[in-house]
Design a protein around this motif. Structure first.
Motif, PDB file in Angstrom:
ATOM      1  N   GLN A 111       2.708   4.175 -19.809  1.00  0.00           N
ATOM      2  CA  GLN A 111       3.976   4.837 -19.485  1.00  0.00           C
ATOM      3  C   GLN A 111       4.836   4.981 -20.727  1.00  0.00           C
ATOM      4  N   GLN A 112       4.771   4.009 -21.614  1.00  0.00           N
ATOM      5  CA  GLN A 112       5.359   4.100 -22.952  1.00  0.00           C
ATOM      6  C   GLN A 112       4.367   3.496 -23.933  1.00  0.00           C
ATOM      7  N   GLN A 113       4.471   3.879 -25.193  1.00  0.00           N
ATOM      8  CA  GLN A 113       3.554   3.357 -26.199  1.00  0.00           C
ATOM      9  C   GLN A 113       4.070   2.018 -26.720  1.00  0.00           C
ATOM     10  N   THR A 114       4.044   1.011 -25.839  1.00  0.00           N
ATOM     11  CA  THR A 114       4.518  -0.328 -26.171  1.00  0.00           C
ATOM     12  C   THR A 114       3.518  -1.357 -25.665  1.00  0.00           C
ATOM     13  N   PHE A 115       3.621  -2.567 -26.199  1.00  0.00           N
ATOM     14  CA  PHE A 115       2.730  -3.629 -25.729  1.00  0.00           C
ATOM     15  C   PHE A 115       3.132  -4.108 -24.340  1.00  0.00           C
ATOM     16  N   GLU A 116       4.411  -3.936 -23.996  1.00  0.00           N
ATOM     17  CA  GLU A 116       4.829  -4.256 -22.626  1.00  0.00           C
ATOM     18  C   GLU A 116       4.136  -3.328 -21.629  1.00  0.00           C
ATOM     19  N   ALA A 117       4.039  -2.054 -21.992  1.00  0.00           N
ATOM     20  CA  ALA A 117       3.345  -1.096 -21.124  1.00  0.00           C
ATOM     21  C   ALA A 117       1.849  -1.392 -21.077  1.00  0.00           C
ATOM     22  N   GLU A 118       1.286  -1.845 -22.200  1.00  0.00           N
ATOM     23  CA  GLU A 118      -0.127  -2.216 -22.216  1.00  0.00           C
ATOM     24  C   GLU A 118      -0.395  -3.372 -21.258  1.00  0.00           C
ATOM     25  N   MET A 119       0.465  -4.382 -21.273  1.00  0.00           N
ATOM     26  CA  MET A 119       0.273  -5.533 -20.393  1.00  0.00           C
ATOM     27  C   MET A 119       0.467  -5.150 -18.929  1.00  0.00           C
ATOM     28  N   PRO A 138      -6.989  -6.768 -23.011  1.00  0.00           N
ATOM     29  CA  PRO A 138      -6.053  -5.891 -23.729  1.00  0.00           C
ATOM     30  C   PRO A 138      -6.152  -6.059 -25.238  1.00  0.00           C
ATOM     31  N   GLY A 139      -5.930  -4.969 -25.954  1.00  0.00           N
ATOM     32  CA  GLY A 139      -6.038  -4.996 -27.406  1.00  0.00           C
ATOM     33  C   GLY A 139      -5.103  -5.978 -28.079  1.00  0.00           C
ATOM     34  N   SER A 140      -3.936  -6.221 -27.470  1.00  0.00           N
ATOM     35  CA  SER A 140      -2.980  -7.147 -28.077  1.00  0.00           C
ATOM     36  C   SER A 140      -3.552  -8.553 -28.176  1.00  0.00           C
ATOM     37  N   SER A 141      -4.480  -8.914 -27.272  1.00  0.00           N
ATOM     38  CA  SER A 141      -5.079 -10.247 -27.346  1.00  0.00           C
ATOM     39  C   SER A 141      -5.998 -10.368 -28.559  1.00  0.00           C
ATOM     40  N   PHE A 142      -6.382  -9.248 -29.151  1.00  0.00           N
ATOM     41  CA  PHE A 142      -7.205  -9.232 -30.363  1.00  0.00           C
ATOM     42  C   PHE A 142      -6.351  -8.931 -31.600  1.00  0.00           C
ATOM     43  N   HIS A 143      -5.031  -8.984 -31.432  1.00  0.00           N
ATOM     44  CA  HIS A 143      -4.083  -8.719 -32.517  1.00  0.00           C
ATOM     45  C   HIS A 143      -4.153  -7.280 -32.998  1.00  0.00           C
ATOM     46  N   CYS A 144      -4.532  -6.369 -32.101  1.00  0.00           N
ATOM     47  CA  CYS A 144      -4.502  -4.952 -32.425  1.00  0.00           C
ATOM     48  C   CYS A 144      -3.048  -4.486 -32.511  1.00  0.00           C
ATOM     49  N   TRP A 154     -14.910  -0.486 -27.358  1.00  0.00           N
ATOM     50  CA  TRP A 154     -13.456  -0.443 -27.563  1.00  0.00           C
ATOM     51  C   TRP A 154     -12.937   0.818 -26.879  1.00  0.00           C
ATOM     52  N   MET A 155     -12.223   0.636 -25.766  1.00  0.00           N
ATOM     53  CA  MET A 155     -11.821   1.735 -24.880  1.00  0.00           C
ATOM     54  C   MET A 155     -10.369   2.148 -25.138  1.00  0.00           C
ATOM     55  N   ASP A 156     -10.138   3.440 -25.199  1.00  0.00           N
ATOM     56  CA  ASP A 156      -8.821   4.001 -25.502  1.00  0.00           C
ATOM     57  C   ASP A 156      -8.136   4.445 -24.213  1.00  0.00           C
ATOM     58  N   LEU A 157      -7.105   3.696 -23.800  1.00  0.00           N
ATOM     59  CA  LEU A 157      -6.315   4.060 -22.619  1.00  0.00           C
ATOM     60  C   LEU A 157      -4.863   4.356 -22.989  1.00  0.00           C
ATOM     61  N   ARG A 158      -4.654   4.769 -24.211  1.00  0.00           N
ATOM     62  CA  ARG A 158      -3.280   5.035 -24.651  1.00  0.00           C
ATOM     63  C   ARG A 158      -2.618   6.123 -23.804  1.00  0.00           C
TER      64      ARG A 158
END
Length: 339
Positions: free
Chosen positions: A267-275, A291-297, A259-263
């Protein structure tokens, strides 16, 4: 199963119900325990295909139990109570809790205290506990794996509420043979599962082959030891070189991923920025991560990296790409924030 937990717990063959892989086993146990419209608590981040496996044909809902980095994504009693009470307030009937131990995508195993807390929770609520233990022998460093079967030997609890899902796809590297099982301490579930197993049979030829293979104790012992040896070596190669470019990872001990941390690269702490970051990694850097959002993080910026299914040459190429990408991404983020 007994070999993985040697000296600590034994299993009764009469309680095994076979199924078409862990996918079929998970669906089978849900059909046995719940009705259409009922729900199961599942700690997140969790394996994305659970949405399909547990709910598509059963009509059962998943209620996430949100775990976060402040507790290193451990399952807490407070998070369980919060998810349970919110579901009850929404008139959702919770029939059970499903966990993966060791966890996909986190790559960690649950400690004894956490497992005891989970058993106490489901006992108090009179709901079922399903433990998906398909990575039980895929461990590469301490702490050792602790099965729910071991924990309930030390506790006064209702064993009719405890069920285990297992398969040979991960520990023995046999996903294509589609061999999974439900092991239940509940006689009614075993009986129901046997009746349903006709819809997900394991062929006689496959069973004969596996019986022969698993009877070779020397082979199985050497196979598991060699897998653990290779996994720990590969895990350290990945995580150490990630650390050198400022990437931290959740400390893992099991599974085929970390589980890798790329926070810090968002650019912003949002799921849009994650994608956006994920699309850059996939399309420009040419690395396949999830991406973590695909695991419901619930925290943007976490990614699952699978490290066990590629050769050494490909590993080196992948690491060089991430090492080249991270400094560029940091510069770009700095420039964006200044603007």
């Amino acid at each position: 199963m007994g070999r993985v937990r040697v000296g600590r717990v034994t299993f009764d063959p009469e309680r095994i119900v076979m199924a078409g892989g862990a996918t079929g086993a998970n669906e089978q146990i849900i059909f046995c325990l719940a009705d259409h419209g009922d729900a199961f608590l599942v700690p997140s981040p969790y394996y994305p295909a659970f949405d399909r496996d547990l709910g598509w044909r059963t009509g059962v809902e998943i209620v996430p139990v949100h775990c976060d980095s402040s507790t290193k994504f451990r399952i807490t009693r407070a998070a369980l109570e919060e998810a349970y009470e919110k579901a009850r307030q929404s008139n959702i009937n919770i029939k059970g809790l499903l966990i993966t131990n060791p966890s996909n995508p986190l790559g960690i195993s649950l400690d004894r205290d956490t497992l005891k807390s989970l058993v106490n929770f489901i006992n108090e609520k009179n709901i079922h506990l399903v433990c998906d233990e398909i990575y039980a022998a895929t461990l590469f460093c301490s702490p050792k794996f602790i099965s729910i079967a071991e924990v309930i030997q030390e506790m006064d609890c209702d064993r009719d509420l405890i069920h285990i899902v297992y398969s040979l796809s991960k520990d023995m590297g046999l996903p294509g043979l589609r061999v999974g099982i439900v092991y239940s301490y509940n006689d009614a579930v075993v009986s129901c599962g046997r009746k349903m197993s006709s819809f997900g049979l394991v062929s006689s030829q496959t069973q004969f082959l596996l019986a022969s293979m698993l009877s070779d104790d020397e082979f199985v012992e050497k196979f598991l030891a060699e897998c653990s040896k290779r996994l720990v070596k590969r895990y350290h190669v990945f995580t150490k070189r990630h650390e050198q470019v400022g990437i931290s990872c959740l400390k893992g001990n099991a599974g085929l991923f970390f589980w890798m941390d790329l926070r810090h690269l968002l650019q912003q702490q949002t799921f849009e920025a994650e994608m956006k970051l994920w699309r850059t990694i996939v399309n420009d850097v040419k690395l396949n991560v999830s991406p973590g959002s695909s695991f419901h993080c619930q925290e943007p910026g976490w990614f699952r990296v699978c490290f066990a299914n590629i050769d050494d040459g490909t590993v080196d190429i992948a690491l060089k790409r991430i090492e080249a990408f991270v400094p560029q991404s940091k510069v770009a983020n700095t420039a964006t924030k200044k603007n």
